[in-house]
Design an enzyme around this catalytic site. Structure first.
Site, short mmCIF file in Angstrom:
data_model
loop_
_atom_site.label_atom_id
_atom_site.label_comp_id
_atom_site.label_asym_id
_atom_site.label_seq_id
_atom_site.Cartn_x
_atom_site.Cartn_y
_atom_site.Cartn_z
N GLU A 172 61.04 21.34 74.41
CA GLU A 172 62.26 22.13 74.47
C GLU A 172 63.54 21.29 74.41
O GLU A 172 64.47 21.61 73.67
CB GLU A 172 62.26 23.05 75.69
CG GLU A 172 61.14 24.10 75.68
CD GLU A 172 61.17 25.01 74.45
OE1 GLU A 172 62.16 25.01 73.69
OE2 GLU A 172 60.17 25.74 74.24
N HIS A 177 60.49 24.06 66.09
CA HIS A 177 59.32 23.93 66.95
C HIS A 177 58.04 23.69 66.15
O HIS A 177 57.06 23.18 66.70
CB HIS A 177 59.11 25.20 67.78
CG HIS A 177 59.75 25.18 69.14
ND1 HIS A 177 59.69 24.09 69.98
CD2 HIS A 177 60.43 26.13 69.83
CE1 HIS A 177 60.32 24.37 71.12
NE2 HIS A 177 60.79 25.61 71.05
N HIS A 221 65.99 26.89 65.88
CA HIS A 221 65.22 26.40 67.03
C HIS A 221 63.73 26.73 66.88
O HIS A 221 62.88 25.84 67.00
CB HIS A 221 65.78 27.03 68.31
CG HIS A 221 65.08 26.63 69.56
ND1 HIS A 221 65.53 25.63 70.40
CD2 HIS A 221 63.93 27.09 70.13
CE1 HIS A 221 64.70 25.49 71.42
NE2 HIS A 221 63.71 26.38 71.28
N GLU A 222 63.42 28.00 66.60
CA GLU A 222 62.01 28.38 66.51
C GLU A 222 61.34 27.70 65.32
O GLU A 222 60.19 27.27 65.40
CB GLU A 222 61.85 29.90 66.41
CG GLU A 222 62.51 30.70 67.54
CD GLU A 222 62.24 30.17 68.93
OE1 GLU A 222 61.16 29.60 69.17
OE2 GLU A 222 63.14 30.30 69.80
N MET A 244 60.28 33.36 70.12
CA MET A 244 59.07 32.57 70.40
C MET A 244 58.47 32.01 69.12
O MET A 244 58.30 32.73 68.12
CB MET A 244 58.05 33.48 71.13
CG MET A 244 56.76 32.78 71.48
SD MET A 244 57.03 31.38 72.60
CE MET A 244 55.68 30.31 72.10
N GLU A 245 58.11 30.73 69.18
CA GLU A 245 57.73 29.96 68.00
C GLU A 245 56.25 30.05 67.60
O GLU A 245 55.74 29.14 66.94
CB GLU A 245 58.08 28.48 68.24
CG GLU A 245 57.18 27.76 69.29
CD GLU A 245 57.75 27.73 70.70
OE1 GLU A 245 58.58 28.61 71.03
OE2 GLU A 245 57.36 26.84 71.48
N GLU A 273 53.56 32.41 75.75
CA GLU A 273 54.11 31.29 76.50
C GLU A 273 54.75 31.82 77.78
O GLU A 273 55.47 32.80 77.73
CB GLU A 273 55.17 30.55 75.68
CG GLU A 273 55.58 29.26 76.37
CD GLU A 273 56.62 28.44 75.60
OE1 GLU A 273 57.11 28.89 74.56
OE2 GLU A 273 56.93 27.35 76.07
C1 7MK Z 1 64.67 29.77 74.87
C2 7MK Z 1 60.29 29.98 75.06
C3 7MK Z 1 60.35 29.61 73.59
C4 7MK Z 1 64.42 30.28 77.20
C5 7MK Z 1 65.18 29.81 76.16
C6 7MK Z 1 63.39 30.19 74.60
C7 7MK Z 1 62.60 30.69 75.68
C8 7MK Z 1 63.13 30.73 76.96
C9 7MK Z 1 62.82 30.11 73.20
C10 7MK Z 1 61.17 31.12 75.45
C11 7MK Z 1 61.68 29.10 73.05
N1 7MK Z 1 59.36 28.55 73.39
O1 7MK Z 1 61.52 28.76 71.72
O2 7MK Z 1 62.02 27.91 73.69
ZN ZN Z 2 62.08 26.47 72.41
#
Ligand code: 7MK
Ligand code: ZN
Length: 873
Positions: free
Chosen positions: A324, A305, A301-302, A267-268, A125
């Site tokens: 996001e 997703h 968070h991950e 990263m998810e 990503e």
């Molecule tokens: C959080 C993208 C990923 C900035 C803040 C995150 C990223 C950048 C984690 C990398 C995320 N998809 O889960 O949003």
């Molecule tokens: Zn995210």
């Protein structure tokens, strides 16, 4: 750079659906440090009328062979540029086999496939997959992946990819081939591959419908004892998403890998999350309470997703907030359900006030759904993420939990398995809640900038009538001139003069829905002039102003029933008086502030975690945001003077707090954490006082602490005191932790944020410290990031040495890791409210940076925007 090759912007309005779609992709990766061979076999299907041209994205790889429907193409049969492989074909359904070669060991950008420590790992990503093979690297192309990894099992015992492991075979030459298959169609940005030697923490989770899911957490050898907390967090996340959102996990296995070299937090990737090791590893000796909370929220968070991002993904990258903003809202609610709601809210609002408002006021201002982008990596911002989450939070408060969940259910039913837009999300919310009209609300997606909301109040004693007038203005931003009125829900509460909640029309809490530039709200039968608390719980991401007297503020701070809002009002009180001190050298702070805070500290019912927050003075960036033309030195001086005023005025109380909250054996739970927070905030504030005993308290706490929270708090308090104590403690800490990179990052951060004349010389020396390296983003952020963001006195030095130093580092990092460089530049482009002399130095430095050969798109976008807007003329 010649004019014709300047990077150009992409626009949301130009979106076009892809002419070709993908059914399946089969990747074979032959692991090798410098010559990794990648074969991709892709089934393309024409799905729209249009040109018979297939434009594949691809960068930084060597093309070895292209086979179309089994026939090798010669170089005349395709076009190859630095960014694309273009193939024209009359076929509408065909297999394309592409062989490329890449160099993971020399990939310091940490995007695509790279080697981290001894392991191979990917980050795709937003647009990293195109560094692995030529492909339709866009989120609206969903495909089923099969991945074969071929490597030496004695070096890489774990070879992982998305989905389920379906085969492992030994090949003749001592190599092993491992095959993974992901049954869920996904865009390329969710692809992941990891190969390395790890320790594994295994566990399992049984879903609400009774399916058993294997859980595995992969960490560097020797780190297993720091893995259990993240595993517990994962299980809590899975249970929470079931109970609060009704969403279950969908594969048989969920893997998390912790790596030391990572640009972001985590990263998810479907079924195979990759995490920055600092967002996974924790034990009480090495991690602080704040680290634990951060890990819990990022693991959440991950995981969240998986539904909001993976099963339902984004049509294009302009829709990033679709996944996001929503997922941040979900992880915030997770943390709030598990811990303290008010404390979490305070931390969320601090991010908005100190970072997001500044972004909106700066050269990179953009709506939560941006309209134009040069480098997508530049849009993983506090606006898309945190303001995005605030927008979802407003929807949640407008619709209520039930209405919101009904909207979520419809959203999932309609769009599962698809790539959709923010409009689709709001439409689902609207259709599930027909009694509401979200037409005006949608403007939050396309309008940038922070609205200023102002309140005026009139109490008509004779007629017992209360009139509140609200007005809103959003100033023009760098990206957008014309601003319209937004729908702003203003949560409001009324208290009588004795501080009791005051019912108006049966309740003391009201939502004033501001939907025009100006609006009047009237209340009848109001018995006395009330105290009114506005924008409670930060009900909208706006800058709110109401002209309170000190008496009203202090009364409200005591009266408020919302812990968050009590903190917010105290901040207003502090900011008001710091500002008075900025404009008047001889300003004397009123003792009423002390009386008020003492009263709050003394309350039996007070939550110590929140009281701790009341002992913290607003940070420099929050204060800076109060000014159009800021006097940096005067702000720092006034902030310091106010801190000392609080410290000396509350010294007895603080000493008592420290004594009454003496540390006991470390345990991580809400009560123990709140106690530590209270004690440590008191210790920190006391360190600014003239109290003679504080040095002993600090050193005592440092040497007797059994945990990182208390040790680090002692060190921080020590950094404000006399130099010799701080030097002694820092030397002891360094000696104890050298070789442990995650802990040494805390030490580097303290070195970099130390407010000392020689800090720049110290930082230069630290560059050759055994625990520092320029190619690791965590180290870079710890040292340079903390200097630029947490050492305002030295960063904003009048002689410009701070700006020059950061620019030097950005020029170096531009070659190594553009993404990290572009994140680090933030304090150098958010300079609109600095004085003219400082702006001139910044302009000179940014111009120098702009002239750097091979300037990355990432830095180019930010530097040029700043020079063209904030620093133009
Ligand atoms: C959080 C993208 C990923 C900035 C803040 C995150 C990223 C950048 C984690 C990398 C995320 N998809 O889960 O949003
Ligand atoms: Zn995210």
């Amino acid at each position: 750079m010649s004019n014709s090759s300047l990077p150009s912007a992409q626009y949301l309005k130009d979106y076009q659906a892809p002419v070709f779609g993908v059914d399946t992709i089969e990747l074979t990766v032959f692991l090798d440090d410098h010559k990794t061979k990648v074969i991709s076999k892709v089934r393309y299907l024409k799905q729209l009328e249009g040109e018979q041209v297939l434009r594949l994205n691809g960068e930084q790889q060597t093309l070895l062979e292209v086979k179309l429907a089994g026939v090798t193409l010669n170089a005349e049969q395709y076009q190859l540029t630095d960014e694309e492989l273009v193939i024209t074909t009359h076929l509408s359904e065909f297999e394309l086999e592409i062989t490329t070669e890449i160099d993971p060991a020399n990939n310091s950008s940490l995007e695509g496939l790279y080697k981290s420590g001894g392991a191979f790992c990917t980050q795709c990503e937003a647009q990293g997959f195109r560094k692995i093979t030529y492909y339709l690297d866009r989120p609206d192309v969903l495909a089923k992946y099969t991945t074969h990894i071929i490597g030496n099992k004695s070096i890489y015992p774990h070879m992982l990819s998305n989905g389920n492991k379906i085969e492992e075979v030994a090949l003749d030459d001592g190599l092993t081939k491992v095959t993974w298959q992901d049954p869920y169609p996904k865009p390329s940005y969710l692809f992941a591959l990891v190969a390395g030697d790890f320790d594994v923490l295994e566990d399992n989770f049984t879903t609400a419908s009774g399916r058993k899911v294997d859980l595995a957490l992969f960490v560097d050898k020797g780190n297993l004892s720091r893995a259990p907390f993240a595993m517990e967090s994962l299980k809590k996340s899975m249970a929470w998403d079931e109970s609060r959102f009704g969403l279950e996990y969908d594969l048989d296995i969920y893997m998390i890998v912790a790596v030391d070299f990572f640009n972001m937090g985590a990263m998810e990737n479907k079924g195979l999350n990759v995490f920055n090791s600092k967002c996974v590893l924790a034990d009480s000796k090495s991690a602080t309470d704040a680290d634990y909370l951060m890990i819990e929220s990022i693991v959440g968070h991950e995981y969240f997703h998986n539904w909001t991002g993976n099963r339902i993904t984004c049509r294009d990258w302009f829709q990033l907030s679709l996944k996001e903003g929503l997922t941040v809202f979900r992880d915030q609610e997770f943390s709030m359900d598990l811990g303290s709601r008010a404390h979490n809210r305070i931390e969320q609002v601090k991010v908005m006030r100190s970072h997001q408002f500044a972004e909106d006021a700066g050269p990179m201002s953009h709506p939560i759904r941006p309209e134009s982008v040069i480098e997508m990596n530049n849009f993983y911002t506090v606006t898309v993420y945190d303001k995005g989450a605030e927008v979802i939070r407003m929807l949640h408060s407008i619709l209520g939990e039930q209405g919101f969940q009904a909207g979520m259910k419809l959203y999932v039913e309609r769009h599962d398995g698809h790539a959709v837009t923010c409009d689709d999300f709001v439409a689902a919310m609207q259709d599930a809640n027909t009694e509401h009209d979200l037409t005006l609300f949608k403007l939050w997606y396309s309008q940038s900038g922070t609205p200023n909301v102002n309140a005026n109040m009139h109490y008509d004693k004779a007629n017992k009538k209360l009139t509140i007038k609200l007005s809103q203005v959003t100033a023009p931003t760098a990206d957008q001139v014309d601003k319209k009125a937004l729908h702003i829900p203003v949560n409001t509460a009324f208290f009588d003069q004795s501080g009791q909640p005051m019912n108006l029309g049966g309740q003391y809490q009201h939502v004033l829905n501001l939907t025009a530039n100006e609006q009047t709200f009237e209340f009848e039968s109001v018995e006395e002039q009330p105290l009114v608390s506005f924008l409670r719980d930060f009900s909208a991401p706006v800058q709110f102003s109401f002209d309170y007297s000190d008496e009203e503020l202090t009364k409200l701070i005591i009266a408020e029933t919302s812990d968050y809002t009590r903190w917010e009002l105290a901040q207003q009180l502090y900011i008001k008086h710091i500002k008075l001190a900025v404009s008047n050298n001889d300003y004397v702070f009123p003792t009423a502030i002390l009386t008020c805070i003492e009263q709050v500290i003394g309350k039996d019912s007070a939550d110590p975690q929140i009281t701790a927050e009341l002992l913290k003075v607003p940070g420099f960036s929050t204060l800076l945001a109060e000014y159009k033309h800021a006097d940096v030195d005067a702000i720092l001086a006034a902030q310091d003077k106010f801190t000392r005023f609080l410290a000396n005025g509350l010294a007895n109380k603080l000493t008592k707090v420290i004594a009454e909250n003496a540390p006991s054996e470390y345990i991580f739970n809400a009560t123990a954490m709140a106690k530590r927070a209270f004690r440590n905030a008191a210790l920190n504030l006391l360190s600014y006082s003239d109290d003679k005993q504080v040095a002993d308290l600090i050193s005592n706490q440092y040497y007797h602490s059994d945990n990182m929270t208390d040790s680090l708090a002692a060190l921080k308090a020590g950094s404000t005191k006399d130099d010799s104590l701080f030097k002694t403690l820092m030397a002891d800490f360094e000696n104890k932790w050298t070789g442990d990179p995650l802990v040494m990052d805390k030490w580097l951060a303290l070195c970099a944020s130390h407010e000392h004349q020689d800090v720049l010389a110290n930082i230069l020396e630290l560059e050759s410290h055994r625990d520092f390296t320029l190619d690791n983003p965590n180290r870079v952020r710890a040292l340079y990031g903390n200097f630029a963001m947490n050492n305002p006195a030295q960063f904003h030095r009048k002689d410009g040495a701070g700006y020059r130093f950061l620019t030097d580092k950005l020029i170096q990092l531009n070659e190594i890791n553009p993404q990290v460089a572009a994140r680090l530049i933030t304090p150098l482009i958010q300079v609109g409210n600095l004085d003219g002399a400082r702006k001139l130095v910044v302009k000179k430095e940014l111009t120098r940076l702009n002239n750097t050969p091979n300037l990355s798109k990432d830095l180019f976008e930010k530097v040029t925007k700043c020079l063209e807007t904030t620093l133009a003329g």
